[in-house]
Design an enzyme around this catalytic site. Sequence first.
Site, PDB file in Angstrom:
ATOM      1  N   SER A   1       0.863  -1.338  -0.148  1.00 56.53           N
ATOM      2  CA  SER A   1      -0.008   0.072  -0.033  1.00 56.53           C
ATOM      3  C   SER A   1       0.944   1.432   0.016  1.00 56.53           C
ATOM      4  CB  SER A   1      -0.890   0.038   1.157  1.00 56.53           C
ATOM      5  OG  SER A   1      -0.247  -0.194   2.365  1.00 56.53           O
TER       6      SER A   1
ATOM      7  N   HIS B   1      -2.107  -8.781   1.890  1.00 53.11           N
ATOM      8  CA  HIS B   1      -1.761  -7.399   2.667  1.00 53.11           C
ATOM      9  C   HIS B   1      -2.875  -7.310   3.523  1.00 53.11           C
ATOM     10  CE1 HIS B   1       0.019  -3.656   3.298  1.00 53.11           C
ATOM     11  NE2 HIS B   1      -0.152  -3.128   2.064  1.00 53.11           N
TER      12      HIS B   1
ATOM     13  N   HIS C   1       5.279 -12.322   7.841  1.00 54.69           N
ATOM     14  CA  HIS C   1       5.561 -11.166   7.351  1.00 54.69           C
ATOM     15  C   HIS C   1       6.737 -10.963   6.333  1.00 54.69           C
ATOM     16  CE1 HIS C   1       6.094  -6.671   7.456  1.00 54.69           C
ATOM     17  NE2 HIS C   1       4.899  -6.836   7.716  1.00 54.69           N
TER      18      HIS C   1
ATOM     19  N   ARG D   1       2.287  -4.182  16.743  1.00 56.49           N
ATOM     20  CA  ARG D   1       0.850  -3.991  16.776  1.00 56.49           C
ATOM     21  C   ARG D   1      -0.129  -5.068  17.018  1.00 56.49           C
ATOM     22  NH1 ARG D   1       1.223  -2.631  10.345  1.00 56.49           N
ATOM     23  NH2 ARG D   1       1.908  -4.877  10.463  1.00 56.49           N
TER      24      ARG D   1
ATOM     25  N   ASP E   1      -2.817  -8.352  11.686  1.00 56.90           N
ATOM     26  CA  ASP E   1      -4.196  -8.808  11.289  1.00 56.90           C
ATOM     27  C   ASP E   1      -4.723  -9.889  12.000  1.00 56.90           C
ATOM     28  OD1 ASP E   1      -4.240  -6.902   9.284  1.00 56.90           O
ATOM     29  OD2 ASP E   1      -2.980  -8.090   8.094  1.00 56.90           O
TER      30      ASP E   1
HETATM   31  N1  AMX Z   1       0.794 -19.454   6.088  1.00 59.23           N
HETATM   32  C1  AMX Z   1       1.470 -20.613   5.506  1.00 59.23           C
HETATM   33  N2  AMX Z   1       2.712 -20.526   4.724  1.00 59.23           N
HETATM   34  C2  AMX Z   1       3.130 -19.214   4.873  1.00 59.23           C
HETATM   35  C3  AMX Z   1       2.714 -18.211   5.575  1.00 59.23           C
HETATM   36  C4  AMX Z   1       1.499 -18.275   6.329  1.00 59.23           C
HETATM   37  N3  AMX Z   1       0.996 -17.683   7.192  1.00 59.23           N
HETATM   38  N4  AMX Z   1       3.495 -17.150   5.618  1.00 59.23           N
HETATM   39  C5  AMX Z   1       4.445 -17.524   4.567  1.00 59.23           C
HETATM   40  N5  AMX Z   1       4.020 -18.701   3.931  1.00 59.23           N
HETATM   41  C6  AMX Z   1       4.934 -19.416   2.913  1.00 59.23           C
HETATM   42  C7  AMX Z   1       4.811 -18.555   1.635  1.00 59.23           C
HETATM   43  O1  AMX Z   1       3.556 -18.646   1.112  1.00 59.23           O
HETATM   44  C8  AMX Z   1       6.053 -18.945   1.079  1.00 59.23           C
HETATM   45  O2  AMX Z   1       5.501 -20.263   0.138  1.00 59.23           O
HETATM   46  P1  AMX Z   1       6.223 -20.610  -1.181  1.00 59.23           P
HETATM   47  O3  AMX Z   1       7.683 -20.619  -1.205  1.00 59.23           O
HETATM   48  O4  AMX Z   1       5.476 -21.843  -1.546  1.00 59.23           O
HETATM   49  O5  AMX Z   1       5.884 -19.424  -2.034  1.00 59.23           O
HETATM   50  C9  AMX Z   1       6.885 -19.156   1.662  1.00 59.23           C
HETATM   51  O6  AMX Z   1       6.193 -19.400   3.344  1.00 59.23           O
HETATM   52  C10 AMX Z   1       8.124 -17.973   2.161  1.00 59.23           C
HETATM   53  O7  AMX Z   1       7.525 -16.855   2.453  1.00 59.23           O
HETATM   54  P2  AMX Z   1       8.055 -15.835   3.253  1.00 59.23           P
HETATM   55  O8  AMX Z   1       9.364 -15.268   2.742  1.00 59.23           O
HETATM   56  O9  AMX Z   1       8.050 -16.037   4.611  1.00 59.23           O
HETATM   57  O10 AMX Z   1       6.839 -14.648   3.211  1.00 59.23           O
HETATM   58  P3  AMX Z   1       6.768 -13.317   2.017  1.00 59.23           P
HETATM   59  O11 AMX Z   1       7.583 -12.334   2.337  1.00 59.23           O
HETATM   60  O12 AMX Z   1       6.683 -14.141   0.832  1.00 59.23           O
HETATM   61  O13 AMX Z   1       5.203 -13.235   2.438  1.00 59.23           O
HETATM   62  C11 AMX Z   1       3.233 -12.651   3.671  1.00 59.23           C
HETATM   63  C12 AMX Z   1       4.759 -12.455   3.531  1.00 59.23           C
HETATM   64  C13 AMX Z   1       2.804 -11.794   4.920  1.00 59.23           C
HETATM   65  C14 AMX Z   1       2.582 -12.329   2.528  1.00 59.23           C
HETATM   66  C15 AMX Z   1       3.056 -14.121   4.089  1.00 59.23           C
HETATM   67  O14 AMX Z   1       3.596 -14.357   5.222  1.00 59.23           O
HETATM   68  C16 AMX Z   1       1.336 -14.607   4.046  1.00 59.23           C
HETATM   69  O15 AMX Z   1       1.079 -14.996   3.287  1.00 59.23           O
HETATM   70  N6  AMX Z   1       1.065 -14.652   5.424  1.00 59.23           N
HETATM   71  C17 AMX Z   1      -0.489 -14.881   5.507  1.00 59.23           C
HETATM   72  C18 AMX Z   1      -1.309 -13.743   4.849  1.00 59.23           C
HETATM   73  C19 AMX Z   1      -1.202 -12.454   6.112  1.00 59.23           C
HETATM   74  O16 AMX Z   1      -1.416 -12.558   7.020  1.00 59.23           O
HETATM   75  N7  AMX Z   1      -0.953 -11.060   5.347  1.00 59.23           N
HETATM   76  C20 AMX Z   1      -1.036 -10.126   6.438  1.00 59.23           C
HETATM   77  C21 AMX Z   1       0.471  -9.497   6.310  1.00 59.23           C
HETATM   78  C22 AMX Z   1       0.656  -8.159   7.120  1.00 59.23           C
HETATM   79  C23 AMX Z   1      -0.098  -7.134   6.154  1.00 59.23           C
HETATM   80  O17 AMX Z   1       0.507  -6.744   5.360  1.00 59.23           O
HETATM   81  N8  AMX Z   1      -1.310  -6.563   6.681  1.00 59.23           N
END
Ligand code: AMX
Length: 443
Positions: free
Chosen positions: A241, A271, A318, A327, A373
């Site tokens: 964002s 996000h 994250h 937070r 979140d």
């Molecule tokens: N559950 C399951 N798998 C997860 C996970 C979770 N909560 N968080 C990360 N992973 C997985 C990723 O999907 C990725 O898998 P892949 O290799 O098969 O593609 C792997 O772990 C490595 O990811 P990462 O480097 O740890 O995270 P990222 O920087 O790529 O993504 C985020 C970060 C937040 C998108 C991810 O942790 C996620 O999808 N979390 C769940 C959704 C969420 O809570 N989002 C809100 C974040 C805060 C915000 O912006 N409001």
Amino acid sequence: MKKTLKQTLSEKIDKQRPRTKKLLKEYGDVVVDQVTIAQVIGGMRGIKSLVTDISYLDPEEGIRYRGYTLEEVIEGLPKPKGGDMPYVEGLFYLLLTGDFPNQEEVQQVVDEFSKRRIVPRFVYDVIDSFPTSSHPMAIFSTAILTLNRESVFNRQYQAGLSKKDYWEATYEDALNLLAKLPEIAAYIYNKLYRKGERILSDPNLDMGANFAQMMGIEKPYDDVSRLHFIIHSDHESGNVSAHTGHLVASSLSDIYLSISAMINGLAGPLHGLANQEVLRWLQEVMNKMDNKLPSTEEMEQFVWNTLNSGQVIPGFGHAVLRKTDPRYKLQREFSQKHLPDDPIFKYADLLYKVVPPILQKHGKAKNPWPNVDAQSGVIQWHYGVKDYDFYTVLFGIGRSIGICANIIWDRALGYPLERPKSVTTDMLEKIAGIKKMAEAEEN
Ligand code: AMX
């Protein structure tokens, strides 16, 4: 008479401009970072290529606004009478200037917001024309976009605005927009979930209390709103964002175009939408459990089922943080104080215990800990905001405050059009010193 926020900001800008100019002119060739192929393919993770003084995200400690932790921000900002949480308007002052305002200074900003809060009828007409099955984030983004017609920046730019004055017109747009966001959000809420029944705002209230008033929710929802808007306001510049807002504004699109765009980025499930996903996930578990609290083993099974079906656990992980999000912690403390017996809070708290070890065992997520979140929707639900599609709109009000502050400073310091360079896969293979896959297979 005390200086206004705009006058204080103007002095800060005059002091800051030579620092940026000197860095650029005399040290422009100094190397800040190197870029790997993993970063180029992997969403530019960690590349130091943006600058902001408004907040900084430390992977271990979490966010600091202007060098202050969230606890220090909440402690140091003035609070309205009878409130435990500070004025959101005071946070805007702090983000813009780096200074904690006193009561008088914060009151000036409260008055400014109050004066600018009236939303033109044509915006409500646009909102009314949406089908009620629309997602509130799409309506929110469109309502903001519709306000573009009001832009002071656009008007002055067309008339020949000097570059050094861009920030002033942008400041006017930012205040005009921020003052209206709670009104727009409450209107959308009432349209979608209360058959259009509307509670009017009270010009004597601060942003948090006024939002609670328009939502028709009793105390301490005013504090819930203040806390929510404050902790969601900024998370440095690289998140989707903030980066979108900055990127769009870098082409001199006005605040309305830029904030509408950033809202669209926030609306993605990886996000800001994760907060509604958390509640949806919890509700599914509650339905399957007939509202009984699952045992630790049962909850573990629900988590594994989600992971094994190839989905993420919303509210955990994250891109930058490597510890529990402060937070999240603040909202958990609030919940422990105000809603310790709430069934959904108990569910969310059980997840806090269960998910991190499972994600560690699962071995993919770099950060197994909860993010903001995982808790925000739980509090909203408790106070009666059960239409969880709406939660990201609340996030959007908060996030707009930080992004507006950033865009004002972008303009003040003359940051240019953003334009990183892309490469092709062929080029990356050449850089890596490997043959193209097709050639390798032929040989
Ligand atoms: N559950 C399951 N798998 C997860 C996970 C979770 N909560 N968080 C990360 N992973 C997985 C990723 O999907 C990725 O898998 P892949 O290799 O098969 O593609 C792997 O772990 C490595 O990811 P990462 O480097 O740890 O995270 P990222 O920087 O790529 O993504 C985020 C970060 C937040 C998108 C991810 O942790 C996620 O999808 N979390 C769940 C959704 C969420 O809570 N989002 C809100 C974040 C805060 C915000 O912006 N409001």
